[in-house]
Design an enzyme around this catalytic site. Structure first.
Site, mmCIF file in Angstrom:
data_model
loop_
_atom_site.group_PDB
_atom_site.id
_atom_site.type_symbol
_atom_site.label_atom_id
_atom_site.label_comp_id
_atom_site.label_asym_id
_atom_site.label_seq_id
_atom_site.Cartn_x
_atom_site.Cartn_y
_atom_site.Cartn_z
ATOM 1 N N ASP A 160 -97.923 -31.709 -41.091
ATOM 2 C CA ASP A 160 -97.221 -32.994 -41.106
ATOM 3 C C ASP A 160 -96.892 -33.420 -39.671
ATOM 4 O O ASP A 160 -97.023 -34.593 -39.305
ATOM 5 C CB ASP A 160 -95.942 -32.869 -41.942
ATOM 6 C CG ASP A 160 -96.234 -32.285 -43.311
ATOM 7 O OD1 ASP A 160 -96.944 -32.937 -44.079
ATOM 8 O OD2 ASP A 160 -95.784 -31.154 -43.591
ATOM 9 N N HIS A 188 -91.901 -29.976 -47.174
ATOM 10 C CA HIS A 188 -93.321 -30.360 -47.078
ATOM 11 C C HIS A 188 -93.686 -31.060 -48.383
ATOM 12 O O HIS A 188 -94.207 -30.455 -49.309
ATOM 13 C CB HIS A 188 -94.217 -29.147 -46.856
ATOM 14 C CG HIS A 188 -95.668 -29.488 -47.047
ATOM 15 N ND1 HIS A 188 -96.360 -30.301 -46.175
ATOM 16 C CD2 HIS A 188 -96.541 -29.164 -48.030
ATOM 17 C CE1 HIS A 188 -97.605 -30.452 -46.628
ATOM 18 N NE2 HIS A 188 -97.734 -29.781 -47.748
HETATM 19 P P1 NAX Z 1 -108.003 -23.499 -53.148
HETATM 20 O O1 NAX Z 1 -107.752 -23.695 -54.601
HETATM 21 O O2 NAX Z 1 -109.303 -23.894 -52.547
HETATM 22 O O3 NAX Z 1 -107.804 -21.953 -52.803
HETATM 23 C C1 NAX Z 1 -106.704 -21.231 -53.250
HETATM 24 C C2 NAX Z 1 -107.167 -19.796 -53.402
HETATM 25 O O4 NAX Z 1 -106.026 -19.005 -53.713
HETATM 26 C C3 NAX Z 1 -108.179 -19.596 -54.528
HETATM 27 O O5 NAX Z 1 -109.310 -18.929 -54.017
HETATM 28 C C4 NAX Z 1 -107.408 -18.759 -55.548
HETATM 29 O O6 NAX Z 1 -108.252 -17.829 -56.218
HETATM 30 C C5 NAX Z 1 -106.397 -18.053 -54.672
HETATM 31 N N1 NAX Z 1 -105.177 -17.627 -55.369
HETATM 32 C C6 NAX Z 1 -104.478 -18.275 -56.327
HETATM 33 N N2 NAX Z 1 -103.428 -17.541 -56.721
HETATM 34 C C7 NAX Z 1 -103.464 -16.402 -55.981
HETATM 35 C C8 NAX Z 1 -102.646 -15.249 -55.938
HETATM 36 N N3 NAX Z 1 -101.610 -15.103 -56.776
HETATM 37 N N4 NAX Z 1 -102.962 -14.281 -55.066
HETATM 38 C C9 NAX Z 1 -104.026 -14.397 -54.252
HETATM 39 N N5 NAX Z 1 -104.858 -15.467 -54.257
HETATM 40 C C10 NAX Z 1 -104.565 -16.459 -55.116
HETATM 41 O O7 NAX Z 1 -106.771 -24.199 -52.398
HETATM 42 P P2 NAX Z 1 -106.648 -24.607 -50.871
HETATM 43 O O8 NAX Z 1 -107.179 -25.956 -50.667
HETATM 44 O O9 NAX Z 1 -107.136 -23.494 -50.023
HETATM 45 O O10 NAX Z 1 -105.046 -24.746 -50.748
HETATM 46 C C11 NAX Z 1 -104.199 -23.630 -50.858
HETATM 47 C C12 NAX Z 1 -102.743 -24.060 -50.944
HETATM 48 O O11 NAX Z 1 -102.344 -24.742 -49.766
HETATM 49 C C13 NAX Z 1 -102.438 -25.010 -52.093
HETATM 50 O O12 NAX Z 1 -101.231 -24.584 -52.724
HETATM 51 C C14 NAX Z 1 -102.219 -26.331 -51.392
HETATM 52 O O13 NAX Z 1 -101.373 -27.182 -52.134
HETATM 53 C C15 NAX Z 1 -101.564 -25.867 -50.115
HETATM 54 N N6 NAX Z 1 -101.541 -26.801 -48.979
HETATM 55 C C16 NAX Z 1 -100.450 -26.793 -48.182
HETATM 56 C C17 NAX Z 1 -100.363 -27.555 -47.031
HETATM 57 C C18 NAX Z 1 -99.157 -27.519 -46.145
HETATM 58 O O14 NAX Z 1 -99.120 -28.298 -45.194
HETATM 59 N N7 NAX Z 1 -98.148 -26.674 -46.354
HETATM 60 C C19 NAX Z 1 -101.459 -28.489 -46.675
HETATM 61 C C20 NAX Z 1 -102.763 -28.153 -47.289
HETATM 62 C C21 NAX Z 1 -102.689 -27.657 -48.714
HETATM 63 O O15 NAX Z 1 -102.610 -28.747 -49.575
#
Ligand code: NAX
Length: 326
Positions: A160, A188
């Site tokens: 952000d 966030h």
């Molecule tokens: P993806 O869905 O591409 O990847 C997430 C991965 O996490 C998947 O491979 C899944 O198998 C794995 N996963 C799920 N639960 C798990 C667990 N309990 N233990 C280990 N692995 C697990 O998502 P992606 O685009 O990489 O985003 C990841 C997270 O970042 C999401 O929650 C998203 O909302 C968050 N974000 C946060 C941001 C921030 O500024 N704080 C910005 C970017 C993003 O939106």
């Protein structure tokens, strides 16, 4: 030569993980002279994809990469960890309510907090929660790690912050490094408050460059708040490379310092500015000697106070929704 540091990454084969691992392994986070071991955590159904990512990491022949752990066991992923980037989270599925989303993630992050508590290198650990709802997930993880200083847990608002810098640079025609004392307050989420009231450009008050309160209120603030949704609309997928880049910036600055400059981090609130003690709240911080400090003594005007309160109340309501798990 330095001993390797152990860097745990959850959700390692997801979109952000795919952008993050290679940059960490190339030395962009902890320096070009710091060997590292990547400790990747994934869900069982994603371990095969993780194997593919791990093969690609091998194929980069990164000189600093001394090992890759691939596991679905948090105890293994966090064993001896010096850094933990908690990226994996449960995404909102169709028809899921906000409370259910908070609850599902609270389960994940309480288990991971316990695993960090029992396995990580508690005296050096730095945790960054990226997975949403990031601030409240950080709170849950920290509360479930009673033997780790809560200040070692942080939530990511650097994306952000960087988005705000890019908008200001575009508006003023200045470079991003000309802009100082900008910050994100609060959660966030769309209630975050990107605050330019203290901002300077090339050392002079920003009002000498942008003197347009309407632009700030109706354009700048909502653009930063809604940027994630705008990326999804354009790209058909959520921010990944920019999120990974921000995560690297956050950990690098926390480790090496910000040379007196402000950055934004979601950190354990000590009650500064009336943000309730114990919340994970984004503040302006200055990093130095491996630590961060919340910038003190700022005056918030009436508009800023209103915005601050909106995001503060949202964080309180998120905490309330999962209080039975704290
Ligand atoms: P993806 O869905 O591409 O990847 C997430 C991965 O996490 C998947 O491979 C899944 O198998 C794995 N996963 C799920 N639960 C798990 C667990 N309990 N233990 C280990 N692995 C697990 O998502 P992606 O685009 O990489 O985003 C990841 C997270 O970042 C999401 O929650 C998203 O909302 C968050 N974000 C946060 C941001 C921030 O500024 N704080 C910005 C970017 C993003 O939106």
């Amino acid at each position: 030569t330095k001993a390797p540091l152990r860097v745990a990454i959850t959700g390692a084969s997801g979109q952000i993980g795919y952008q993050l691992l290679f940059r960490i392994a190339s030395g962009e986070m902890l320096g070009k002279d710091q060997p590292i071991i990547l400790q990747c955590l994934e869900l069982p159904q994603a371990l095969n994809a993780l194997k593919g990512v791990s093969m690609e990491l091998d194929d980069c022949a990164f000189p600093l990469l001394k090992g890759i752990v691939q596991t679905d066991d948090p105890n293994r992923a966090f064993a001896g960890a010096d850094y933990a980037l908690l990226v994996g989270a449960k995404p909102r599925s169709k028809g899921m309510e906000r409370g259910q989303l908070l609850e599902a993630n609270a389960q994940i992050f309480s288990a991971q907090g316990k695993a960090l508590n029992n396995n990580a290198n508690r005296d050096t650990l730095r945790v960054l929660v990226v997975g949403n709802p990031a601030n409240t997930n950080a709170l849950i993880a920290a509360r479930n790690a009673p033997n780790i200083d809560p200040k070692r847990f942080t939530a990511m608002t650097r994306l952000d912050h960087n988005r705000g810098l890019a908008q200001l640079a575009d508006k003023t025609g200045c470079g991003v490094t000309d802009i100082q004392k900008f910050c994100i307050w609060g959660n966030h989420s769309a209630t975050q408050y990107p605050d330019i009231t203290h901002t300077t450009i090339k050392g002079s008050p920003i009002k000498n460059y942008v003197d347009d309160a309407v632009w700030v209120k109706d354009n700048f603030i909502p653009t930063v708040q809604q940027r994630g949704a705008a990326i999804i609309n354009a790209r058909g997928a959520s921010s990944a490379a920019s999120a990974a880049s921000a995560a690297i910036d956050h950990m690098r600055d926390w480790t090496f310092g910000t040379n007196g400059q402000w950055q934004s981090m979601g950190v354990y609130s000590d009650g500064s500015y009336g943000a309730d003690k114990g919340l994970y709240f984004s503040f302006p911080v200055i990093c130095k000697n491996g630590n961060y400090e919340i910038v003190q003594g700022l005056q918030l005007d009436a508009f800023s106070k209103d915005r601050f309160d909106v995001t503060r109340k949202e964080l309180l309501s998120e905490m309330d929704a999962i209080k039975h798990l704290l």
